[in-house]
Design an enzyme around this catalytic site. Structure first.
Site, mmCIF file in Angstrom:
data_model
loop_
_atom_site.group_PDB
_atom_site.id
_atom_site.type_symbol
_atom_site.label_atom_id
_atom_site.label_comp_id
_atom_site.label_asym_id
_atom_site.label_seq_id
_atom_site.Cartn_x
_atom_site.Cartn_y
_atom_site.Cartn_z
ATOM 1 N N ARG A 151 1.178 14.712 13.004
ATOM 2 C CA ARG A 151 1.627 14.679 11.528
ATOM 3 C C ARG A 151 1.597 15.859 11.024
ATOM 4 O O ARG A 151 0.891 16.261 10.105
ATOM 5 C CB ARG A 151 0.616 13.568 11.011
ATOM 6 N N ASP A 201 5.251 1.063 11.790
ATOM 7 C CA ASP A 201 4.140 0.288 11.204
ATOM 8 C C ASP A 201 4.067 -1.128 11.590
ATOM 9 O O ASP A 201 2.976 -1.845 11.585
ATOM 10 C CB ASP A 201 3.876 0.218 9.907
ATOM 11 N N CYS A 242 -4.319 12.725 13.434
ATOM 12 C CA CYS A 242 -4.921 11.496 13.299
ATOM 13 C C CYS A 242 -4.582 10.675 14.487
ATOM 14 O O CYS A 242 -3.933 11.306 15.376
ATOM 15 C CB CYS A 242 -4.676 10.780 12.053
ATOM 16 N N LYS A 269 0.880 -1.278 -0.016
ATOM 17 C CA LYS A 269 0.025 0.079 -0.028
ATOM 18 C C LYS A 269 0.920 1.224 -0.058
ATOM 19 O O LYS A 269 0.525 2.280 -0.613
ATOM 20 C CB LYS A 269 -0.990 0.151 1.099
ATOM 21 N N ASN A 270 1.846 1.358 1.065
ATOM 22 C CA ASN A 270 2.454 2.509 0.953
ATOM 23 C C ASN A 270 3.619 2.832 0.014
ATOM 24 O O ASN A 270 4.018 3.914 -0.424
ATOM 25 C CB ASN A 270 3.229 2.489 2.313
HETATM 26 C C1 UD1 Z 1 5.367 7.481 8.386
HETATM 27 C C2 UD1 Z 1 6.363 6.601 8.534
HETATM 28 C C3 UD1 Z 1 6.156 5.341 7.423
HETATM 29 C C4 UD1 Z 1 4.673 4.883 7.836
HETATM 30 C C5 UD1 Z 1 3.835 5.933 7.868
HETATM 31 C C6 UD1 Z 1 2.344 5.380 8.320
HETATM 32 C C7 UD1 Z 1 8.773 6.620 8.838
HETATM 33 C C8 UD1 Z 1 10.148 7.659 8.788
HETATM 34 N N1 UD1 Z 1 7.863 7.261 8.379
HETATM 35 O O1 UD1 Z 1 5.382 7.985 6.935
HETATM 36 O O2 UD1 Z 1 7.194 4.398 7.541
HETATM 37 O O3 UD1 Z 1 4.537 3.850 6.979
HETATM 38 O O4 UD1 Z 1 4.016 7.114 8.594
HETATM 39 O O5 UD1 Z 1 2.497 5.065 9.561
HETATM 40 O O6 UD1 Z 1 8.796 5.959 9.762
HETATM 41 N N2 UD1 Z 1 7.137 15.327 10.025
HETATM 42 C C9 UD1 Z 1 7.216 16.577 10.280
HETATM 43 N N3 UD1 Z 1 6.925 17.482 8.978
HETATM 44 C C10 UD1 Z 1 6.551 17.071 7.965
HETATM 45 C C11 UD1 Z 1 6.566 15.732 7.727
HETATM 46 C C12 UD1 Z 1 7.009 14.846 8.709
HETATM 47 O O7 UD1 Z 1 7.419 17.161 11.345
HETATM 48 O O8 UD1 Z 1 6.401 17.963 6.962
HETATM 49 C C13 UD1 Z 1 7.665 14.283 11.048
HETATM 50 C C14 UD1 Z 1 6.545 13.473 11.473
HETATM 51 O O9 UD1 Z 1 5.528 14.033 12.383
HETATM 52 C C15 UD1 Z 1 6.973 12.332 12.053
HETATM 53 C C16 UD1 Z 1 8.293 12.047 11.047
HETATM 54 O O10 UD1 Z 1 8.737 13.398 10.580
HETATM 55 O O11 UD1 Z 1 7.370 12.319 13.302
HETATM 56 C C17 UD1 Z 1 8.422 11.285 9.894
HETATM 57 O O12 UD1 Z 1 7.138 11.369 9.166
HETATM 58 P P1 UD1 Z 1 7.037 10.936 7.875
HETATM 59 O O13 UD1 Z 1 7.963 9.877 7.493
HETATM 60 O O14 UD1 Z 1 6.906 11.915 6.742
HETATM 61 O O15 UD1 Z 1 5.441 10.258 7.862
HETATM 62 P P2 UD1 Z 1 4.737 9.304 6.831
HETATM 63 O O16 UD1 Z 1 5.176 9.828 5.406
HETATM 64 O O17 UD1 Z 1 3.480 9.429 7.286
#
Ligand code: UD1
Length: 427
Positions: free
Chosen positions: A121, A316, A116, A22-23
């Site tokens: 996030r 995850d 969420c 999915k991801n």
């Molecule tokens: C993250 C997980 C991914 C998982 C998904 C759903 C990691 C590095 N990423 O991806 O493996 O599949 O959740 O559970 O393990 N952040 C910021 N600002 C931003 C973007 C992110 O502060 O603009 C922070 C987030 O709050 C988090 C970290 O960076 O603490 C990693 O976030 P990110 O990898 O971007 O989140 P997802 O893409 O949702």
């Protein structure tokens, strides 16, 4: 709303096929917006998150058709550049349209995703990356509006920490920006590698320099693609943990063992053993390993885990591993560094008889002799998988409500587990 009723303590046996990831599929579906034409994705499971992404693409004007495990996305008629709140709210990955729409149409509006169940996030780093590529960004009335009347320009982007989402978004914008872009400190997840493979198939010029940096040379246009989606390492890990928690031996096929290294190391510390092999025909040298047989631990050792970006232990799989450690002999610790509040499943596991405390982003798990079935509620996608695992191991019957969360990311999970010998009814 659907619920699962699980009669616990059945042994599992047999073989189960892992679905597409999915991801990895979400950003690739959205990457189709970077071109005008029909792209084909294969090995695509039937998941609500993917259906919601298809809705969003259709809203923008694309034609999306699915047949069996194949999805065709035709972007010739895309004419809308807005991702509305009703869709972003359901599907956080909708933020991925920001980069491709800006790159191809010079304008995009995307509703700000809210928090969420797993944390706040934020999307500040997605916006920082677009600004570095020359976009002007405004946030008004709950929407991000971004424009670049003269097109995006290459730039240097350095992420302060690893983010999968912002890496994907930035990459999709940079491939059509004028000139060269250097993206530093990018995510290494297989989902990102798979997006890079797709963009290169489309004609993008991307090169990995060092381990964490990407060099992109912008091109004028990209072409449609046909690509097979990679296997879902999180589903694979969840199925291995389903076997481990019920002390069963199963084989998972169509998986990529390399993507599961961090999990396998921790499961070995817990006492499990694995046989990795290939189901493919042909010369021994060309036979790529694609299946794993698990021999479960008879008595589970306590294990300590820290969630980290890939290749570290994935956030995850944190919830699912936590359920497993509840049955270990002794005390385990799980530190969640990606989303420190991602422990909503703990109170539900405690209702099933677990003994877990959470403090400062760390779960302290005192092993118990077993779970006892009860009524529980799923709070998010991976948390619902955790409750299924606990229900499979529990004495008696477990009823899990709000399982719509699980349909977002696991294809026919009850069918797959029932085929292995579980007793799960959807009602
Ligand atoms: C993250 C997980 C991914 C998982 C998904 C759903 C990691 C590095 N990423 O991806 O493996 O599949 O959740 O559970 O393990 N952040 C910021 N600002 C931003 C973007 C992110 O502060 O603009 C922070 C987030 O709050 C988090 C970290 O960076 O603490 C990693 O976030 P990110 O990898 O971007 O989140 P997802 O893409 O949702």
């Amino acid at each position: 709303m659907d619920s699962f009723i699980i009669k616990g303590q059945n042994k599992l046996q047999g073989t189960v096929k892992v679905s597409g990831a999915k991801n990895a599929i979400l950003p690739i579906m959205i990457a189709s917006l970077l071109t005008s034409g029909k792209s084909i994705l294969t090995n695509v499971p039937s998941l609500n998150d993917l259906k919601n992404t298809a809705h969003l693409l259709r809203f923008l004007g694309a034609k999306v058709e699915t047949e069996l495990d194949q999805m065709a996305i035709d972007t010739v008629a895309v004419h809308h550049y807005v991702a509305p709140y009703e869709l972003v709210n359901k599907m956080r990955a909708s933020i991925y349209v920001l980069g491709p729409l800006l790159a191809r149409f010079k304008y995009a509006e995307v509703a700000l995703p809210g928090g969420c169940a797993i944390g706040t996030r934020p999307v500040d780093l997605h916006l920082m990356a677009m600004e570095k590529l020359g976009a002007k960004i405004k946030i008004e009335h709950g929407y991000i509006s971004a424009e670049c009347p003269d097109g995006l320009r290459g730039g240097i982007i350095e992420f302060p920490f690893i983010t999968v989402g912002a890496t994907a978004n930035c990459l999709m914008a940079a491939v059509l920006a004028k000139g060269e872009t250097l993206i530093k400190n990018t995510a290494q997840e297989p989902d990102i590698d798979s997006l890079i493979d797709c963009l290169i198939l489309m004609g993008a010029k991307i090169e990995k320099i060092n381990k964490n940096d990407l060099h992109v040379i912008g091109v004028d246009e990209l072409k449609p693609f046909t690509m097979e989606m990679i296997p879902d390492r999180i589903e694979a890990g969840t199925l291995l943990l389903a076997a481990a928690i019920t002390k069963s031996s199963i084989t998972i096929t169509n998986c990529e063992p390399n993507h599961l290294e961090a999990l396998l190391i921790k499961m070995e510390q817990a006492g499990c053993r694995f046989e990795i092999s290939s189901s493919l025909q042909g010369d021994i040298k060309q036979k790529k390993a694609n299946q794993i047989k698990i021999h479960p631990a008879v008595s589970i050792n306590p294990v300590d885990i820290v969630t980290e970006p890939y290749p570290g232990f994935p956030t995850d799989l944190q919830a699912q591993f936590l359920a497993y450690l509840c049955l270990a002999r002794g005390k385990s610790h799980i530190k969640e560094t990606i989303f420190p509040d991602r422990f909503m499943h703990v109170s539900e596991l405690n209702r099933l008889g677990a003994d877990i405390h959470v403090k400062d982003g760390m779960a302290i798990i005192n092993g118990v002799s077993g779970f006892s079935g009860a009524e529980v509620m799923a709070t998010d996608l991976r948390a619902s998988a955790t409750l299924v695992l606990a229900g499979l191991a529990a004495e008696g019957t477990t009823k899990i409500s709000r399982i719509y969360h699980i349909d977002r990311g696991y294809e026919k999970i009850e069918q797959k587990l029932n085929n292995l010998g579980a007793d799960i009814k959807r009602c």
